[in-house]
Design a protein around this motif. Sequence first.
Motif, mmCIF file in Angstrom:
data_model
loop_
_atom_site.group_PDB
_atom_site.id
_atom_site.type_symbol
_atom_site.label_atom_id
_atom_site.label_comp_id
_atom_site.label_asym_id
_atom_site.label_seq_id
_atom_site.Cartn_x
_atom_site.Cartn_y
_atom_site.Cartn_z
ATOM 1 N N ARG A 90 0.779 -1.062 0.052
ATOM 2 C CA ARG A 90 0.106 -0.103 -0.021
ATOM 3 C C ARG A 90 0.958 1.287 -0.041
ATOM 4 N NH1 ARG A 90 -2.436 2.311 4.974
ATOM 5 N NH2 ARG A 90 -3.738 4.115 4.053
ATOM 6 N N ALA A 91 1.878 1.348 0.797
ATOM 7 C CA ALA A 91 2.678 2.530 0.934
ATOM 8 C C ALA A 91 3.413 2.538 -0.335
ATOM 9 C CB ALA A 91 3.566 2.379 2.269
ATOM 10 N N TYR A 145 1.208 6.447 6.035
ATOM 11 C CA TYR A 145 0.616 5.159 5.617
ATOM 12 C C TYR A 145 0.713 4.026 6.736
ATOM 13 C CZ TYR A 145 0.822 7.488 1.486
ATOM 14 O OH TYR A 145 0.889 8.512 0.177
#
Length: 180
Positions: free
Chosen positions: A28-29, A170
Amino acid sequence: MTPLRITGGSLKGRRVPIPKGARPTSERARQAYFNIVADRVHDARFLDLFAGSGIFSFEAVSRGAASATAVDISRASVAAIEKLAKEFACDVKSVQADVTAGIKRLGGSVFDLVYADPPYDWERYDELLMSIDEHAQLAGGALVAIEHRRRTTPFTSAPKRLAFQRRAEYGEVWIDFFIS
């Protein structure tokens, strides 16, 4: 641990093994970082510090970077990155060195994007920032991103060439962006 997956570009879906003991940035990051720099990646010269698996280098080249240079202290990580670069037939070079020493060894290589992902227990963030500021050959307007644990403020030094631009958050990962 499951291998990491390249999330975009020409190598999308390819798997990159995680070195033993590594703490990779979440997918995700990593995707969020590449969304932030999307308009800068094409033909960029990418510098991946604390490369580990090399996932950021491979992701950058996959998304159109002209080249990537991965720096890591681990001989095994560098060998694995070199092997994958041959397998994927992409322009990813690797340097086995302590990151701050490795930056000095890059000589005349100029970079447009820099990503640094030190281990969470690493205590030399100021030294890292100042080493990039003083020794890395950066193109005008180069973007430097340094990952650190959330709710920490690891930078106390005032670099001369780099200016803080923004922070992206994040989960457990915060990424501070500096521009040259």
